[in-house]
Design a protein around this motif. Structure first.
Motif, PDB file in Angstrom:
ATOM      1  N   UNK A 147     -14.688   5.105   9.764  1.00 29.27           N
ATOM      2  CA  UNK A 147     -14.918   3.657   9.779  1.00 29.27           C
ATOM      3  C   UNK A 147     -13.798   3.012  10.596  1.00 29.27           C
ATOM      4  N   UNK A 148     -14.159   2.115  11.498  1.00 33.81           N
ATOM      5  CA  UNK A 148     -13.179   1.492  12.386  1.00 33.81           C
ATOM      6  C   UNK A 148     -13.341  -0.017  12.351  1.00 33.81           C
ATOM      7  N   UNK A 149     -12.217  -0.702  12.303  1.00 37.08           N
ATOM      8  CA  UNK A 149     -12.200  -2.160  12.322  1.00 37.08           C
ATOM      9  C   UNK A 149     -11.410  -2.635  13.542  1.00 37.08           C
ATOM     10  N   UNK A 150     -12.033  -3.500  14.314  1.00 38.93           N
ATOM     11  CA  UNK A 150     -11.382  -4.135  15.455  1.00 38.93           C
ATOM     12  C   UNK A 150     -11.371  -5.641  15.199  1.00 38.93           C
ATOM     13  N   UNK A 151     -10.182  -6.181  14.919  1.00 40.82           N
ATOM     14  CA  UNK A 151     -10.075  -7.604  14.628  1.00 40.82           C
ATOM     15  C   UNK A 151     -10.494  -7.918  13.203  1.00 40.82           C
ATOM     16  N   UNK A 152      -9.602  -7.682  12.246  1.00 42.54           N
ATOM     17  CA  UNK A 152      -9.888  -7.880  10.819  1.00 42.54           C
ATOM     18  C   UNK A 152      -8.899  -8.886  10.252  1.00 42.54           C
ATOM     19  N   UNK A 153      -9.437  -9.926   9.609  1.00 43.10           N
ATOM     20  CA  UNK A 153      -8.614 -10.871   8.855  1.00 43.10           C
ATOM     21  C   UNK A 153      -9.145 -10.928   7.432  1.00 43.10           C
ATOM     22  N   UNK A 154      -8.232 -10.906   6.453  1.00 45.46           N
ATOM     23  CA  UNK A 154      -8.637 -10.896   5.048  1.00 45.46           C
ATOM     24  C   UNK A 154      -7.557 -11.592   4.233  1.00 45.46           C
ATOM     25  N   UNK A 155      -7.990 -12.492   3.322  1.00 46.47           N
ATOM     26  CA  UNK A 155      -6.999 -13.376   2.720  1.00 46.47           C
ATOM     27  C   UNK A 155      -7.308 -13.728   1.270  1.00 46.47           C
ATOM     28  N   UNK A 156      -6.212 -13.806   0.462  1.00 43.30           N
ATOM     29  CA  UNK A 156      -6.141 -14.533  -0.806  1.00 43.30           C
ATOM     30  C   UNK A 156      -6.940 -13.899  -1.944  1.00 43.30           C
ATOM     31  N   UNK A 157      -7.053 -12.586  -1.953  1.00 40.59           N
ATOM     32  CA  UNK A 157      -7.783 -11.929  -3.031  1.00 40.59           C
ATOM     33  C   UNK A 157      -6.894 -11.762  -4.259  1.00 40.59           C
ATOM     34  N   UNK A 158      -7.523 -11.450  -5.397  1.00 40.29           N
ATOM     35  CA  UNK A 158      -6.782 -11.337  -6.650  1.00 40.29           C
ATOM     36  C   UNK A 158      -6.066  -9.999  -6.787  1.00 40.29           C
ATOM     37  N   UNK A 159      -6.604  -8.964  -6.168  1.00 41.25           N
ATOM     38  CA  UNK A 159      -5.984  -7.644  -6.235  1.00 41.25           C
ATOM     39  C   UNK A 159      -5.616  -7.206  -4.821  1.00 41.25           C
ATOM     40  N   UNK A 160      -5.549  -5.896  -4.563  1.00 47.91           N
ATOM     41  CA  UNK A 160      -5.257  -5.417  -3.213  1.00 47.91           C
ATOM     42  C   UNK A 160      -6.230  -6.061  -2.226  1.00 47.91           C
ATOM     43  N   UNK A 161      -5.714  -6.517  -1.088  1.00 45.26           N
ATOM     44  CA  UNK A 161      -6.571  -7.219  -0.130  1.00 45.26           C
ATOM     45  C   UNK A 161      -7.512  -6.237   0.551  1.00 45.26           C
ATOM     46  N   UNK A 162      -6.986  -5.107   1.025  1.00 41.70           N
ATOM     47  CA  UNK A 162      -7.799  -4.045   1.622  1.00 41.70           C
ATOM     48  C   UNK A 162      -7.433  -2.729   0.947  1.00 41.70           C
ATOM     49  N   UNK A 163      -8.448  -1.926   0.632  1.00 41.07           N
ATOM     50  CA  UNK A 163      -8.250  -0.577   0.103  1.00 41.07           C
ATOM     51  C   UNK A 163      -9.040   0.382   0.980  1.00 41.07           C
ATOM     52  N   UNK A 164      -8.352   1.363   1.551  1.00 41.46           N
ATOM     53  CA  UNK A 164      -8.984   2.278   2.499  1.00 41.46           C
ATOM     54  C   UNK A 164      -8.864   3.703   1.961  1.00 41.46           C
ATOM     55  N   UNK A 165     -10.009   4.275   1.593  1.00 46.17           N
ATOM     56  CA  UNK A 165     -10.031   5.627   1.034  1.00 46.17           C
ATOM     57  C   UNK A 165     -10.585   6.669   2.003  1.00 46.17           C
ATOM     58  N   UNK A 166     -11.422   6.279   2.955  1.00 44.03           N
ATOM     59  CA  UNK A 166     -12.071   7.231   3.856  1.00 44.03           C
ATOM     60  C   UNK A 166     -11.140   7.738   4.942  1.00 44.03           C
ATOM     61  N   UNK A 167     -11.280   9.014   5.267  1.00 44.26           N
ATOM     62  CA  UNK A 167     -10.445   9.623   6.304  1.00 44.26           C
ATOM     63  C   UNK A 167     -10.917   9.232   7.696  1.00 44.26           C
ATOM     64  N   UNK A 168      -9.991   9.436   8.656  1.00 44.13           N
ATOM     65  CA  UNK A 168     -10.251   9.238  10.094  1.00 44.13           C
ATOM     66  C   UNK A 168     -10.676   7.805  10.401  1.00 44.13           C
ATOM     67  N   UNK A 169     -10.092   6.853   9.693  1.00 46.81           N
ATOM     68  CA  UNK A 169     -10.372   5.450   9.928  1.00 46.81           C
ATOM     69  C   UNK A 169      -9.283   4.792  10.753  1.00 46.81           C
ATOM     70  N   UNK A 170      -9.540   3.552  11.165  1.00 40.35           N
ATOM     71  CA  UNK A 170      -8.533   2.831  11.949  1.00 40.35           C
ATOM     72  C   UNK A 170      -8.794   1.335  11.881  1.00 40.35           C
ATOM     73  N   UNK A 171      -7.715   0.566  12.072  1.00 40.31           N
ATOM     74  CA  UNK A 171      -7.802  -0.887  12.208  1.00 40.31           C
ATOM     75  C   UNK A 171      -6.906  -1.312  13.367  1.00 40.31           C
ATOM     76  N   UNK A 172      -7.518  -1.912  14.364  1.00 43.52           N
ATOM     77  CA  UNK A 172      -6.784  -2.458  15.502  1.00 43.52           C
ATOM     78  C   UNK A 172      -6.776  -3.979  15.358  1.00 43.52           C
ATOM     79  N   UNK A 173      -5.677  -4.534  14.964  1.00 49.67           N
ATOM     80  CA  UNK A 173      -5.413  -5.933  14.627  1.00 49.67           C
ATOM     81  C   UNK A 173      -5.843  -6.219  13.187  1.00 49.67           C
TER      82      UNK A 173
END
Length: 609
Positions: free
Chosen positions: A469-495
């Motif tokens: 799974x790949x994310x290009x341009x991700x913004x995430x805000x103001x959640x009650x727990x962890x904002x992003x949780x990434x469990x899958x292998x071979x993933x990436x986030x650019x920005x």
């Protein structure tokens, strides 16, 4: 009339594999409804000008109706040359209908301003959301585009310069340019962060201060790729914040679907999957006639009707509007496109489950939609769920799923508590995101400061369980727990841009508080993961109304990045910034560690601004 069609699973013209379906053709040209303006070139749209000016005057400022109303508008420009002045307000898109951006040209009209977003008599641009320009050429000496999140420039050619913020002290906070060509200089101004992909352009004029500028697969004006800023074999020294990153082209990608017109008929263009392509792609792909595209309107369409079309292999275009849905939108047909115009907004009115559910099928593309949380009493699990929980579906690298220009929102227009467990949960492999903003609102209908009444309840903005799974341009805000949780292998986030929430919640309702232990801005439980150009912020704790709201506090403070395996951070994360906007805050109200290792229980990197 009915007729028999031999259609491939993805409904693409020119493929040999097919299945037999009997369909009633959709009308072509379609009826987009009252929130779409269709403009022909070479005419003076006087009456339209007056209506567009009225939309602008009503919907440009930070008032409740303007910022959080139900108005939605798209202006569709027929191919050819237009002399047109539009200052884009909230929930407003201008879209060319040519086969490529150069087929629709916009020049300034009688007011000599063309297409723009200027200061609009607001005191800063950090709240200028939800507007876009796509698939056209702006024949202008300068384009003002003073925006923040949820406001992309996509598949555009700009002949002149591009200015991304007003003069100081105007403050702007993020945006997106994708699949474009900017032939003049880019002025960043006060932009805190910016994401650009597959664009021919002059280089960013400087690096971001506390934020991040990231260019993925970009090339110079004469077509030369920008050199990658990073060596993935280098150690943690490259994790330090630079504020300016260039990365290689995506190994696998396809551009956002779009609409074009020829001979009075409408077509859906589905760009092809490319590998390691630098710069814009305005040519590849397949074409589907609108005979096989259902145009949904919020005043007539139902979730049942939409699902029946999808099940029959018909693509769906959502006209601008707010759709209150009594059941989920379900996609179990390969290659389906769901395309929103003018920030078409989907809201659940049913209990449990996900608002949009994508099954174990390849090539689905979801684009240009706003997904909005409903009341907490619905116990919504996700606004978008890609694959069922526990799915082992691997997906296909030659035909991934794609998410483009997605806004997920909890709070803002609501007068009762709203929420969802996840904004987006991705359980299948090979899903690629491009320009996502997952926002638990920091200001709402009854106020414009650092508290929201009624409350918003979102546990996590994004959870990724699938591989590749790949994310290009991700913004995430103001959640009650962890904002992003990434469990899958071979993933990436650019920005990546993230803000921790501002308060614990209402003083009068301490039972609603969650996660008084340390939460993460970005938690990676996978080993193989890449990340470039991160800004994780703790912003406005002292600005909250402490007579009503409990200030943010977490034992030991918040954690910027959390990894299970220290090597994930050491080798996989480049240009990472975590910042407290006031270093005098108490420890429990700010980020105390930039990168934390769960396995060792220690802080790997203390570098917090």
């Amino acid at each position: 009339m009915h007729f028999a069609l031999l259609l491939p699973a993805a409904l693409a013209v020119g493929h040999s594999s097919a299945l037999s379906i009997t369909l009633t053709p959709e009308p072509n040209p379609p009826d987009f409804g009252p929130n779409v303006f269709l403009l022909n070139p070479g005419t003076e749209p006087t009456d339209v000008d007056k209506r567009l000016e009225q939309i602008y005057e009503t919907n440009r400022d930070w008032s409740f109706y303007s910022q959080f109303g139900e108005h939605r508008t798209a202006v569709l420009l027929m191919p050819g040359s237009h002399n047109l002045d539009i200052n884009l307000p909230y929930y407003f898109s201008v879209i060319g209908l040519g086969r490529n951006p150069g087929a629709t040209v916009v020049m300034p009209g009688v007011w000599n301003v063309g297409l723009r977003v200027d200061e609009q008599q607001n005191w800063m641009a950090c709240n200028t959301f939800w507007r876009s320009i796509e698939n056209l050429r702006m024949a202008m000496d300068n384009v003002d585009w003073f925006v923040s999140q949820g406001a992309p420039l996509r598949s555009v050619i700009i002949d002149g310069n591009l200015t991304l913020s007003g003069p100081a002290p105007d403050w702007s906070s993020g945006g997106c340019i994708a699949n474009s060509k900017i032939q003049g200089n880019i002025s960043m101004g006060t932009q805190q962060q910016w994401y650009t992909r597959s664009t021919a352009m002059y280089p960013y004029p400087w690096s971001a201060g506390a934020g991040s500028y990231v260019c993925v697969g970009c090339q110079t004006i004469d077509g030369q790729p920008y050199a990658n800023s990073y060596n993935w074999d280098a150690d943690r020294a490259q994790s330090s914040h630079t504020g300016l990153s260039y990365t290689d082209a995506p190994e696998v990608f396809a551009e956002k679907p779009f609409i074009f017109v020829e001979g009075g008929k409408y077509y859906l263009r589905i760009p092809g999957v490319t590998n390691s392509r630098w710069g814009p792609d305005w040519e590849s792909g397949s074409t589907v006639s609108f005979d096989r595209v259902y145009v949904a309107r919020s005043d007539t369409a139902t979730a049942t009707a939409i699902n029946e079309k999808i099940a029959a292999g018909v693509h769906v275009v959502f006209s601008p509007g707010v759709y209150i849905l009594d059941r989920p939108i379900v996609v179990n047909h390969a290659g389906i496109v769901l395309l929103g115009l003018g920030y078409a907004t989907l809201v659940p009115s049913f209990a449990g489950g996900a608002l949009v559910e994508v099954g174990n099928v390849d090539g689905v593309r979801l684009a240009g939609l706003m997904l909005q949380a409903g009341p907490t009493t619905l116990a919504t699990e996700a606004l978008l769920r890609w694959g069922s929980e526990g799915s082992t579906y691997a997906g296909q690298p030659g035909n991934p799923g794609f998410i483009y220009d997605l806004v997920a929102r909890a709070g803002g227009p609501d007068f009762s508590a709203v929420g969802t467990k996840y904004f987006v949960q991705i359980n299948n492999g090979w899903v690629i995101g491009d320009n996502l903003w997952l926002w638990s609102a920091d200001h709402c209908s009854r106020n414009a400061q650092a508290r929201c009444i009624p409350q918003r309840y979102v546990d996590t903005a994004l959870e990724v369980n699938g591989e590749h799974v790949q994310m290009f341009g991700l913004s995430a805000e103001h959640t009650n727990k962890d904002i992003v949780v990434w469990n899958g292998e071979k993933g990436s986030t650019m920005f990546y841009q993230a803000e921790f929430r501002y308060t614990m919640g209402l003083k009068s309702d301490p039972g609603s508080w969650t996660n008084v232990s340390r939460s993460a801005g970005y938690r990676v439980n996978a080993f193989d993961h890449k990340a470039v150009g991160f800004g994780v912020y703790a912003v406005v704790a002292p600005l909250a109304d402490t007579s009503v709201m409990e200030p943010i506090r977490q034992d030991g403070g918040m954690l910027g990045i959390v990894v299970k395996h220290p090597a994930t951070y050491t080798f996989g994360m480049k240009d990472i910034n975590c910042k407290n906007w006031n270093s005098s805050w108490p420890v429990e109200s700010k980020i105390s560690c930039k990168a934390w290792s769960d396995s060792s229980g220690t802080c790997l990197d203390l570098e917090v601004g």
